[in-house]
Scaffold this motif. Structure first.
Motif, PDB file in Angstrom:
ATOM      1  N   TYR A   1       5.750   7.436  -9.938  1.00 42.77           N
ATOM      2  CA  TYR A   1       5.323   7.662 -11.326  1.00 42.77           C
ATOM      3  C   TYR A   1       3.957   7.043 -11.580  1.00 42.77           C
ATOM      4  CZ  TYR A   1       5.043   7.017 -16.395  1.00 42.77           C
ATOM      5  OH  TYR A   1       4.611   6.983 -17.697  1.00 42.77           O
ATOM      6  N   HIS A   2       3.755   5.824 -11.102  1.00 48.61           N
ATOM      7  CA  HIS A   2       2.519   5.109 -11.392  1.00 48.61           C
ATOM      8  C   HIS A   2       1.383   5.462 -10.426  1.00 48.61           C
ATOM      9  CE1 HIS A   2       3.966   2.482 -14.587  1.00 48.61           C
ATOM     10  NE2 HIS A   2       5.066   2.253 -13.877  1.00 48.61           N
ATOM     11  N   PHE A   3       1.709   5.781  -9.160  1.00 49.65           N
ATOM     12  CA  PHE A   3       0.657   5.927  -8.155  1.00 49.65           C
ATOM     13  C   PHE A   3       0.704   7.233  -7.367  1.00 49.65           C
ATOM     14  CE2 PHE A   3       1.747   1.441  -8.716  1.00 49.65           C
ATOM     15  CZ  PHE A   3       0.553   0.984  -9.262  1.00 49.65           C
ATOM     16  N   GLY A   4       1.866   7.822  -7.212  1.00 48.74           N
ATOM     17  CA  GLY A   4       1.963   9.106  -6.534  1.00 48.74           C
ATOM     18  C   GLY A   4       2.289   9.027  -5.065  1.00 48.74           C
ATOM     19  N   CYS A   5       1.591   8.204  -4.299  1.00 43.33           N
ATOM     20  CA  CYS A   5       1.839   8.102  -2.862  1.00 43.33           C
ATOM     21  C   CYS A   5       1.265   6.779  -2.357  1.00 43.33           C
ATOM     22  CB  CYS A   5       1.212   9.283  -2.113  1.00 43.33           C
ATOM     23  SG  CYS A   5      -0.596   9.333  -2.206  1.00 43.33           S
ATOM     24  N   LYS A   6       1.518   6.475  -1.071  1.00 36.95           N
ATOM     25  CA  LYS A   6       1.069   5.193  -0.523  1.00 36.95           C
ATOM     26  C   LYS A   6      -0.455   5.112  -0.454  1.00 36.95           C
ATOM     27  CE  LYS A   6       1.687   3.744   3.855  1.00 36.95           C
ATOM     28  NZ  LYS A   6       2.279   3.153   5.086  1.00 36.95           N
ATOM     29  N   GLU A   7      -1.117   6.192  -0.101  1.00 35.26           N
ATOM     30  CA  GLU A   7      -2.579   6.193  -0.059  1.00 35.26           C
ATOM     31  C   GLU A   7      -3.163   5.866  -1.433  1.00 35.26           C
ATOM     32  OE1 GLU A   7      -4.461   9.613   1.520  1.00 35.26           O
ATOM     33  OE2 GLU A   7      -3.456   9.501   3.465  1.00 35.26           O
ATOM     34  N   ALA A   8      -2.634   6.529  -2.447  1.00 39.20           N
ATOM     35  CA  ALA A   8      -3.125   6.285  -3.804  1.00 39.20           C
ATOM     36  C   ALA A   8      -2.828   4.855  -4.242  1.00 39.20           C
ATOM     37  CB  ALA A   8      -2.489   7.276  -4.773  1.00 39.20           C
ATOM     38  N   LEU A   9      -1.708   4.312  -3.806  1.00 38.67           N
ATOM     39  CA  LEU A   9      -1.359   2.933  -4.144  1.00 38.67           C
ATOM     40  C   LEU A   9      -2.370   1.964  -3.538  1.00 38.67           C
ATOM     41  CD1 LEU A   9       0.448   0.691  -5.245  1.00 38.67           C
ATOM     42  CD2 LEU A   9       1.967   1.036  -3.274  1.00 38.67           C
ATOM     43  N   LEU A  10      -2.720   2.158  -2.266  1.00 38.27           N
ATOM     44  CA  LEU A  10      -3.703   1.274  -1.639  1.00 38.27           C
ATOM     45  C   LEU A  10      -5.057   1.390  -2.326  1.00 38.27           C
ATOM     46  CD1 LEU A  10      -4.460  -0.737   0.569  1.00 38.27           C
ATOM     47  CD2 LEU A  10      -4.984   1.204   2.062  1.00 38.27           C
ATOM     48  N   ARG A  11      -5.462   2.613  -2.654  1.00 38.67           N
ATOM     49  CA  ARG A  11      -6.731   2.782  -3.364  1.00 38.67           C
ATOM     50  C   ARG A  11      -6.727   2.025  -4.691  1.00 38.67           C
ATOM     51  NH1 ARG A  11      -6.740   8.207  -1.145  1.00 38.67           N
ATOM     52  NH2 ARG A  11      -5.536   8.942  -2.945  1.00 38.67           N
ATOM     53  N   GLU A  12      -5.604   2.064  -5.400  1.00 43.31           N
ATOM     54  CA  GLU A  12      -5.535   1.387  -6.693  1.00 43.31           C
ATOM     55  C   GLU A  12      -5.495  -0.127  -6.531  1.00 43.31           C
ATOM     56  OE1 GLU A  12      -6.079   1.351 -10.574  1.00 43.31           O
ATOM     57  OE2 GLU A  12      -6.044   3.145  -9.305  1.00 43.31           O
ATOM     58  N   VAL A  13      -4.864  -0.611  -5.455  1.00 41.15           N
ATOM     59  CA  VAL A  13      -4.895  -2.044  -5.160  1.00 41.15           C
ATOM     60  C   VAL A  13      -6.341  -2.515  -5.052  1.00 41.15           C
ATOM     61  CG1 VAL A  13      -4.464  -3.745  -3.336  1.00 41.15           C
ATOM     62  CG2 VAL A  13      -2.623  -2.225  -4.080  1.00 41.15           C
ATOM     63  N   PHE A  14      -7.160  -1.735  -4.347  1.00 36.25           N
ATOM     64  CA  PHE A  14      -8.566  -2.109  -4.198  1.00 36.25           C
ATOM     65  C   PHE A  14      -9.367  -1.857  -5.469  1.00 36.25           C
ATOM     66  CE2 PHE A  14      -7.784  -1.823   0.440  1.00 36.25           C
ATOM     67  CZ  PHE A  14      -8.278  -3.076   0.773  1.00 36.25           C
TER      68      PHE A  14
END
Length: 251
Positions: free
Chosen positions: A48-61
């Motif tokens: 819901y918040h990020f979509g996928c693991k790649e998008a999650l890592l991008r948002e972490v950065f």
């Protein structure tokens, strides 16, 4: 309002956990199941918040690099305003660029050493998608600082400045990634080295010690004599002038 706050808290918790696990295990070895378990959320919440693991890592950065990039540009703006149109000292430029990053290690609200280690680890073993992401995020900052170095070192070939910036970024990446390489090569824990006082989990002291060691090293590399290349026999080249042979970047 309470629901919005809950969503924000959940999102931040997922980012904090992902930041730590990506740092500890690397991107490939960190599964979504590990993240959801440590964050105590279900997979649907992450999607819901990020979509996928790649998008999650991008948002972490992205949440950290936004602050870093803004403060690097602000630091350079202040220095250039103080210089009144004159060239800056290379030492000022390095402090604004690398010093700003290292100070993040002292502040846990900015990710502390956890984020620095994650950044270093990711830069030294990046996935292809993250290369593109970093290139985009850093583009304006790198260009501004590169131009500042060109002005600060007018007698140094621009190609050489780019190489040295490349070397400095590499040294920084390995330094902030952690101490595994030093431990493997020397067989010694960093805190066991002569004269070291153990700092346990004090990120502030670790970050300051790292800055005190690394910043003089980076400046020394930037100030090193220019290389004199040995050309193959028979290659015609313009003989370097005495001034070029003796040229050293300033401080």
């Amino acid at each position: 309002m309470p629901e919005q706050k809950t969503n924000s808290d959940t999102r931040d918790r997922i980012l904090d956990v992902a930041e730590r696990l990506f740092m500890e295990n690397g991107y490939e070895a960190t599964s979504m199941r590990m993240i959801t378990g440590a964050a105590e959320v279900n997979l649907a919440a992450v999607n819901y918040h990020f979509g996928c693991k790649e998008a999650l890592l991008r948002e972490v950065f992205r949440r950290r690099l936004g602050w870093l990039n803004d403060n690097r540009l602000q630091a350079l703006d202040r220095l250039e305003a103080q210089a009144g149109g004159g060239a800056l000292k290379p030492s000022q430029i390095l402090e604004a660029f690398f010093g700003t990053l290292l100070r993040m290690g002292e502040d846990k609200t900015l990710g502390g050493m956890t984020f620095l280690r994650l950044l270093g680890r990711t830069l030294t073993e990046p996935a292809e998608f993250i290369r593109t992401f970093f290139a985009s995020e850093y583009a304006e900052v790198i260009d501004r600082y590169k131009q500042a170095l060109y002005r600060a070192l007018p007698d140094v070939p621009q190609a050489e400045i780019v190489w040295r910036l490349h070397f400095m970024l590499g040294a920084m990446s390995y330094a902030i990634a952690g101490t595994d390489v030093l431990r493997v090569v020397t067989g010694v824990e960093v805190d066991d080295l002569a004269g070291e006082r153990p700092v346990q989990d004090d990120d502030t002291i670790r970050a300051r010690r790292l800055a005190q060691r690394l910043m003089p090293f980076l400046l020394g590399g930037l100030r090193a004599p220019l290389p004199q290349f040995d050309e193959p026999a028979g290659t015609q080249q313009e003989l370097p002038s005495k001034a070029a042979k003796e040229s050293r970047p300033g401080t």
